[in-house]
Motif scaffolding. Structure first.
Motif, PDB file in Angstrom:
ATOM      1  N   VAL A   1       0.825  22.608  -5.566  1.00  0.00           N
ATOM      2  CA  VAL A   1       0.174  23.617  -4.717  1.00  0.00           C
ATOM      3  C   VAL A   1      -0.029  23.089  -3.295  1.00  0.00           C
ATOM      4  N   ARG A   2      -0.187  21.777  -3.174  1.00  0.00           N
ATOM      5  CA  ARG A   2      -0.338  21.088  -1.890  1.00  0.00           C
ATOM      6  C   ARG A   2      -1.687  21.363  -1.233  1.00  0.00           C
ATOM      7  N   ILE A   3      -2.704  20.676  -1.726  1.00  0.00           N
ATOM      8  CA  ILE A   3      -4.024  20.737  -1.086  1.00  0.00           C
ATOM      9  C   ILE A   3      -4.551  19.311  -0.940  1.00  0.00           C
ATOM     10  N   GLY A   4      -4.992  19.002   0.264  1.00  0.00           N
ATOM     11  CA  GLY A   4      -5.690  17.741   0.497  1.00  0.00           C
ATOM     12  C   GLY A   4      -6.901  18.031   1.358  1.00  0.00           C
TER      13      GLY A   4
ATOM     14  N   PHE B   1      -5.859  17.289  -4.209  1.00  0.00           N
ATOM     15  CA  PHE B   1      -5.800  18.052  -5.465  1.00  0.00           C
ATOM     16  C   PHE B   1      -4.589  17.638  -6.310  1.00  0.00           C
ATOM     17  N   SER B   2      -3.784  16.700  -5.806  1.00  0.00           N
ATOM     18  CA  SER B   2      -2.504  16.424  -6.458  1.00  0.00           C
ATOM     19  C   SER B   2      -2.617  15.579  -7.722  1.00  0.00           C
ATOM     20  N   LYS B   3      -3.688  14.823  -7.845  1.00  0.00           N
ATOM     21  CA  LYS B   3      -3.780  13.881  -8.978  1.00  0.00           C
ATOM     22  C   LYS B   3      -4.839  14.357  -9.966  1.00  0.00           C
TER      23      LYS B   3
ATOM     24  N   THR C   1       0.850  -1.194   0.000  1.00  0.00           N
ATOM     25  CA  THR C   1       0.000   0.000   0.000  1.00  0.00           C
ATOM     26  C   THR C   1       0.879   1.235   0.000  1.00  0.00           C
ATOM     27  N   TYR C   2       0.272   2.371   0.234  1.00  0.00           N
ATOM     28  CA  TYR C   2       1.012   3.632   0.267  1.00  0.00           C
ATOM     29  C   TYR C   2       2.053   3.559   1.379  1.00  0.00           C
ATOM     30  N   SER C   3       3.314   3.760   1.024  1.00  0.00           N
ATOM     31  CA  SER C   3       4.379   3.460   1.981  1.00  0.00           C
ATOM     32  C   SER C   3       4.605   4.575   3.010  1.00  0.00           C
ATOM     33  N   PHE C   4       3.684   5.518   3.097  1.00  0.00           N
ATOM     34  CA  PHE C   4       3.754   6.516   4.163  1.00  0.00           C
ATOM     35  C   PHE C   4       3.032   6.031   5.434  1.00  0.00           C
ATOM     36  N   TYR C   5       2.090   5.082   5.293  1.00  0.00           N
ATOM     37  CA  TYR C   5       1.281   4.703   6.470  1.00  0.00           C
ATOM     38  C   TYR C   5       2.145   4.177   7.621  1.00  0.00           C
ATOM     39  N   ASP C   6       3.085   3.291   7.288  1.00  0.00           N
ATOM     40  CA  ASP C   6       3.907   2.743   8.379  1.00  0.00           C
ATOM     41  C   ASP C   6       4.880   3.791   8.922  1.00  0.00           C
TER      42      ASP C   6
ATOM     43  N   GLU D   1      -8.827   8.212  -0.716  1.00  0.00           N
ATOM     44  CA  GLU D   1      -9.305   8.210  -2.107  1.00  0.00           C
ATOM     45  C   GLU D   1      -8.469   9.121  -3.014  1.00  0.00           C
ATOM     46  N   ALA D   2      -7.152   9.042  -2.860  1.00  0.00           N
ATOM     47  CA  ALA D   2      -6.276   9.915  -3.661  1.00  0.00           C
ATOM     48  C   ALA D   2      -6.539   9.769  -5.165  1.00  0.00           C
ATOM     49  N   TYR D   3      -6.956   8.563  -5.581  1.00  0.00           N
ATOM     50  CA  TYR D   3      -7.090   8.285  -7.028  1.00  0.00           C
ATOM     51  C   TYR D   3      -8.526   7.992  -7.454  1.00  0.00           C
TER      52      TYR D   3
HETATM   53  N1  PMP Z   1      -2.410   8.759  -0.620  1.00  0.00           N
HETATM   54  C1  PMP Z   1      -1.928   8.001  -1.604  1.00  0.00           C
HETATM   55  C2  PMP Z   1      -2.460   6.622  -1.768  1.00  0.00           C
HETATM   56  C3  PMP Z   1      -0.933   8.494  -2.458  1.00  0.00           C
HETATM   57  O1  PMP Z   1      -0.423   7.729  -3.431  1.00  0.00           O
HETATM   58  C4  PMP Z   1      -0.453   9.814  -2.282  1.00  0.00           C
HETATM   59  C5  PMP Z   1       0.579  10.372  -3.229  1.00  0.00           C
HETATM   60  N2  PMP Z   1       1.884  10.194  -2.877  1.00  0.00           N
HETATM   61  C6  PMP Z   1      -0.979  10.556  -1.223  1.00  0.00           C
HETATM   62  C7  PMP Z   1      -1.956  10.010  -0.422  1.00  0.00           C
HETATM   63  C8  PMP Z   1      -0.482  11.922  -0.889  1.00  0.00           C
HETATM   64  O2  PMP Z   1      -0.630  12.851  -1.895  1.00  0.00           O
HETATM   65  P1  PMP Z   1      -0.661  14.392  -1.620  1.00  0.00           P
HETATM   66  O3  PMP Z   1       0.024  14.670  -0.303  1.00  0.00           O
HETATM   67  O4  PMP Z   1       0.081  14.994  -2.772  1.00  0.00           O
HETATM   68  O5  PMP Z   1      -2.093  14.786  -1.584  1.00  0.00           O
END
Ligand code: PMP
Length: 352
Positions: A214-217, A205-207, A107-112, A179-181
């Motif tokens: 711009v960095r908006i979530g 807003f990134s995708k 999954t998204y490798s930021f969670y851990d 729901e980034a995508y």
């Molecule tokens: N969630 C998922 C699943 C992602 O792939 C990303 C993109 N790296 C993000 C969140 C974070 O994106 P951002 O901070 O640009 O909104």
């Protein structure tokens, strides 16, 4: 005892490379199209004198527009500096117990990274052999749940019904659906926030909204959840949403036609590239996002990744168990994808 003993040492998240110069950049899932002309106009007309003043702590007109476009109340919306910021605040706010939180192993490798940073116990749940999430795996004692839909980096989509099953069977945990995508072909669980007060829906807003720079979530959820998140945010930094970002984001939301058109262009290109990759011997989970997670029948992903880079084409490859023979290929413009497919043809034929 030295000061070293008291330092919070972390292994940080490693984002995809941001090479300078003219390259074909298919490695961080950015949108290949620019923001709406309405954004350019809003920034051109921006009254710079306004920048003297602190911004609104809730995100001002950006939050107002989000509430209008997504048909929710203002106090059901949280805005942050990209969804990374939103997710980070959500982890810190909601995952404060002793039971492990759950998320998929791939999954998204930021969670851990956030879990480690905030000392949150966690357990990863293996995806099936075909890289899919099994909803039954999430019906177990836990301290919270995070599921990206579509998942990243696989691109695989879960149905709203399956996610509702997980949310409704975990009333004592906050369930975050990332729901980034979602705008690239999925159905959002957003309408469920009024039915389940334990659901937080996170988007960016990134995708699909072409504004990674711009960095908006944003997050949508029950008023109580949003209030708890704001309490935590205001305990760190109230003024994260600067005035220019707010103006640019609000302007982007005023052009839903442009948003739908660009999503359609990305989806059309993706569907064509799927066919071409299949013809070239690649296999992948069906993607509902703006990337394809592909493995080749005979060629090693790492070798393709390195050869592509030499030709200034950047895709993403991870040296990680289960996925080290896969490439994550972001969907660029038709021209960029043509160049990538041409490169692959040459590589497979041994011309490169
Ligand atoms: N969630 C998922 C699943 C992602 O792939 C990303 C993109 N790296 C993000 C969140 C974070 O994106 P951002 O901070 O640009 O909104």
């Amino acid at each position: 005892m030295s000061f070293e003993d008291n330092i919070r040492k972390v292994i940080p998240y490693v984002p995809g490379e941001q090479p300078v110069g003219k390259v074909i950049k298919l490695n961080t899932n950015e949108n290949p199209y620019p923001p709406s002309p309405k954004v350019i106009q809003a920034l051109k007309e921006y009254d710079v004198d306004e920048l003297r003043k602190y911004p609104d702590i809730y995100g001002g007109e950006l939050r107002d527009e989000l509430a209008e476009v997504y048909k929710v109340d203002k106090d059901e919306v949280f805005v942050g500096v990209g969804s990374d910021d939103v997710l980070s605040v959500a982890f810190l706010t909601f995952f404060n117990g002793t039971k492990p939180i759950l998320f998929p192993d791939i999954t998204y490798s930021f969670y851990d990274v956030w879990a480690d940073l905030y000392r949150i116990p966690y357990k990863t749940i293996s995806l099936n052999d075909d890289f899919r999430i099994d909803k039954e795996d999430y019906i177990t004692d836990n301290g919270g749940i995070v599921i990206p839909n579509p998942n990243a980096p696989t691109g695989a989509l879960k149905s709203v019904e399956d996610l509702e099953y997980i949310i409704s069977n975990n009333p004592d945990s906050v369930v975050i659906i990332d729901e980034a995508y979602i705008d690239f072909g999925g159905r959002s669980v957003l309408p469920l926030i009024r039915k389940y007060d334990n659901l937080l829906v996170v988007q960016t807003f990134s995708k699909s909204r072409c504004m990674a720079g711009v960095r908006i979530g944003m997050a949508f959820g029950d008023k109580k959840l949003i209030k708890y998140m704001n309490d935590v945010k205001f305990s760190i930094n109230s003024y994260t949403m600067n005035r220019l970002t707010v103006a640019a984001g609000a302007a982007m939301l005023k052009d839903e036609e442009y948003f739908k058109e660009t999503c359609k262009k990305v989806i059309d290109t993706r569907e064509r590239v799927k066919k071409e990759l299949k013809e070239l011997g690649f296999d992948f989970p069906d993607s509902s996002s703006n990337f394809i997670f592909a493995t080749h029948k005979t060629l090693a992903a790492k070798d393709i990744f390195e050869a592509a880079k030499k030709k200034d084409i950047y895709v993403r490859w991870w040296n990680k168990p289960r996925i080290d023979n896969y490439l994550r290929i972001s969907i660029g413009t038709d021209e960029e994808m043509d160049s990538f497919i041409d490169f692959l043809r040459g590589y497979i034929n041994g011309d490169i």
